[in-house]
Design an enzyme around this catalytic site. Structure first.
Site, PDB file in Angstrom:
ATOM      1  N   GLY A  92      72.121   8.610  24.812  1.00 58.21           N
ATOM      2  CA  GLY A  92      72.692   9.884  25.206  1.00 58.21           C
ATOM      3  C   GLY A  92      73.611  10.445  24.141  1.00 58.21           C
ATOM      4  O   GLY A  92      73.340  10.357  22.951  1.00 58.21           O
ATOM      5  N   ASP A  99      69.966   1.775  26.943  1.00 55.89           N
ATOM      6  CA  ASP A  99      70.386   2.633  28.051  1.00 55.89           C
ATOM      7  C   ASP A  99      69.941   4.067  27.799  1.00 55.89           C
ATOM      8  O   ASP A  99      70.334   4.691  26.813  1.00 55.89           O
ATOM      9  CB  ASP A  99      71.916   2.586  28.195  1.00 55.89           C
ATOM     10  N   TYR A 121      68.636  12.774  29.344  1.00 55.88           N
ATOM     11  CA  TYR A 121      68.751  12.738  27.882  1.00 55.88           C
ATOM     12  C   TYR A 121      67.525  13.334  27.183  1.00 55.88           C
ATOM     13  O   TYR A 121      67.568  13.638  25.995  1.00 55.88           O
ATOM     14  CB  TYR A 121      68.948  11.299  27.392  1.00 55.88           C
ATOM     15  N   HIS A 148      72.406   9.190  38.296  1.00 54.62           N
ATOM     16  CA  HIS A 148      73.199   9.583  37.125  1.00 54.62           C
ATOM     17  C   HIS A 148      74.582  10.133  37.477  1.00 54.62           C
ATOM     18  O   HIS A 148      75.570   9.799  36.825  1.00 54.62           O
ATOM     19  CB  HIS A 148      72.432  10.621  36.303  1.00 54.62           C
ATOM     20  N   SER A 172      76.237   5.999  38.565  1.00 62.64           N
ATOM     21  CA  SER A 172      76.970   6.392  37.369  1.00 62.64           C
ATOM     22  C   SER A 172      77.858   7.583  37.706  1.00 62.64           C
ATOM     23  O   SER A 172      77.457   8.472  38.472  1.00 62.64           O
ATOM     24  CB  SER A 172      75.981   6.771  36.255  1.00 62.64           C
ATOM     25  N   GLN A 198      78.467   3.158  36.105  1.00 66.72           N
ATOM     26  CA  GLN A 198      78.686   3.485  34.692  1.00 66.72           C
ATOM     27  C   GLN A 198      79.594   4.710  34.613  1.00 66.72           C
ATOM     28  O   GLN A 198      79.248   5.783  35.104  1.00 66.72           O
ATOM     29  CB  GLN A 198      77.350   3.760  33.994  1.00 66.72           C
ATOM     30  N   LEU A 222      85.433   4.840  22.818  1.00 63.84           N
ATOM     31  CA  LEU A 222      86.058   5.077  21.519  1.00 63.84           C
ATOM     32  C   LEU A 222      86.815   6.397  21.465  1.00 63.84           C
ATOM     33  O   LEU A 222      87.193   6.854  20.384  1.00 63.84           O
ATOM     34  CB  LEU A 222      84.996   5.033  20.404  1.00 63.84           C
ATOM     35  N   SER A 242      74.065   6.193  14.749  1.00 58.39           N
ATOM     36  CA  SER A 242      72.880   6.266  13.892  1.00 58.39           C
ATOM     37  C   SER A 242      73.097   5.460  12.616  1.00 58.39           C
ATOM     38  O   SER A 242      72.204   5.359  11.778  1.00 58.39           O
ATOM     39  CB  SER A 242      72.592   7.733  13.530  1.00 58.39           C
TER      40      SER A 242
END
Length: 337
Positions: free
Chosen positions: A22, A46, A51, A106, A136, A158, A189, A235
Site C-alpha cells: 500500500g 500484505d 491498493y 479493511h 483493520s 491492523q 515510522l 523500494s
C-alpha cells in the site's frame, strides 16, 4: 534472533514483519519491489483490494518460484459496494492462489455493514479459503459491535501505530489484549517521515547511539517490544535489509521504552515547528547551497512551463484546431436550426 512468529487466537501463527504493497504503491505495478522484498527475506506479504496492485503481488509470487507454503499472504476486503464473496474471489484470482493466510475487513468507514461482511469472512474461514480472518482500522466501538454478533473473534486488527498515537491507542490495545486480538502496526515510522524534530527524537537518538543502530531500527524495536506485527514498505533494498536486521538486534531496555512512551505522549511537533526546523536546516546549508536550491526550483518551474506549452501547441486543442472546431460546430448548429 530473527523475527519470530506471533501466536494468534485461532491457533495459527503470523510472521511478525510484513512487506506492504500500500502507501505510495497504490495503483502501481510493483512486482519488482515485491520480488526484491522476497529476495531480501520477507515471507509475509500484505496487500488489499483497495491498493489496486494485487496482480503485482501475484506476479512476484509466481516469478519467485517459491512454494505457496513458504509465504504468508494477507489481503483485505475494501469495497463495500461489492459482496465479500466476489471481492474475495477476485483477490484469489489476481494474486493467483487458492487460499489466503489472512483476510481482513479493511475499514469500517468503507465497509459500512461490517457485521454482515464478517459473517461472510467466517464462511471463508470455515471453507479453508482464509486460514485466519481479522479487521483493520477498527476502534473499540466497532469491535464491541462486531463481537456481539461474531462467532469468531478477529485474529488481528491492523492499525496506524507509532509513538505519537500510542497513548491515545492504549484503551484499544488493552481491549484487544483481553480478547487475544493481535495488533498489526502500519505507519510506525511517522516520527521520522512525518513528524521529524519532535519530542521522541531525543530518546530514539539516545537508544540508537547506545546500540549503534539507526533511528528507524529503534522505532521498529519499540513496535516489536509492544508485541505488534510490523507492516512496512520500501523500494530500496538497503532499507529492507535494515528493517529485517532488527530481528537480530538486542531489545530496548524498559527505561528506553518508557522514555519513548513519555516523549510520544507529548504529541508530534506542530506544523509551525516542522517549518521552523526546515528553515534552520536550509539556513545551515549556507548561501552557496541555498543559491543552488533556488536555481533548481526556477529550472524545474521553467521545465514544467515549457512542457505544458509544447503539449498545448501540439494538441488538437491549440488555437488553429480550436477555430476549425468552432466553425464546424457552428455549421452543425445552423443545420439543426
Amino acid at each position: 534472533m530473527p523475527f519470530l512468529d506471533i501466536q494468534l487466537n485461532d491457533g495459527r501463527k503470523i510472521p511478525s514483519i510484513a512487506f506492504g504493497s500500500g502507501s505510495v504503491n497504490k495503483g502501481k505495478d510493483i512486482h519488482v519491489y515485491i520480488e526484491q522484498a522476497i529476495e531480501a527475506g520477507f515471507s509475509h506479504l500484505d496487500t488489499a483490494q483497495y491498493y489496486r496492485n494485487e496482480e503485482s503481488v501475484g506476479r512476484a509470487i509466481k516469478e519467485s518460484g517459491l512454494e505457496r507454503s513458504a509465504l504468508y499472504i494477507t489481503s483485505k476486503y475494501s469495497d463495500g459496494n461489492e459482496t465479500p464473496r466476489k471481492s474475495f474471489e477476485d483477490s484469489l484470482r489476481k494474486i493467483g492462489v487458492k487460499y489466503l493466510d489472512l483476510y481482513l475487513i479493511h475499514a469500517p468507514q468503507i465497509v459500512k455493514n461490517y457485521v454482515a461482511a464478517w459473517g461472510e469472512l467466517e464462511k471463508f474461514r470455515e471453507e479453508g479459503l482464509a486460514k485466519s480472518i481479522g479487521v483493520s482500522n477498527f476502534g473499540i466501538e466497532e469491535l464491541q459491535i462486531l463481537l456481539k454478533q461474531a462467532k469468531v473473534t478477529p485474529a488481528v486488527n491492523q492499525i496506524n501505530f507509532h509513538p505519537y498515537n500510542y497513548t491515545q491507542l492504549k484503551p484499544l490495545l488493552e481491549y484487544q489484549a483481553r480478547h487475544g486480538i493481535v495488533t498489526e502496526a502500519y505507519g510506525s515510522l511517522a516520527p521520522i517521515t512525518k513528524f521529524p524534530g519532535g519530542p521522541v527524537d531525543v530518546p530514539i537518538t539516545k537508544a540508537a547511539e547506545r546500540l549503534g543502530v539507526t533511528a528507524t531500527q529503534v522505532v521498529f524495536l519499540w513496535v516489536k517490544a509492544k508485541g505488534a506485527v510490523i507492516v512496512t514498505t520500501s523500494s530500496n533494498k538497503k532499507h529492507l535489509e535494515e528493517y529485517l536486521a532488527v530481528g537480530d538486534l538486542p531489545p530496548l531496555t524498559s527505561e528506553e521504552i518508557e522514555e519513548i512512551d513519555k516523549a510520544g505522549a507529548q504529541g508530534p511537533p506542530t506544523t509551525s515547528a516542522v517549518a521552523s526546523l526546515r528553515t534552520r536546516v536550509v539556513t545551515r546549508l549556507g548561501p552557496p547551497i541555498r543559491y543552488l536550491l533556488a536555481l533548481a526550483t526556477v529550472y524545474v518551474g521553467l521545465w514544467f512551463a515549457l512542457s505544458a506549452l509544447k503539449t498545448w501547441l501540439s494538441s488538437p486543442g491549440s488555437s488553429q484546431s480550436s477555430v476549425r472546431a468552432t466553425n464546424a460546430t457552428s455549421a452543425r448548429v445552423h443545420c439543426r436550426m
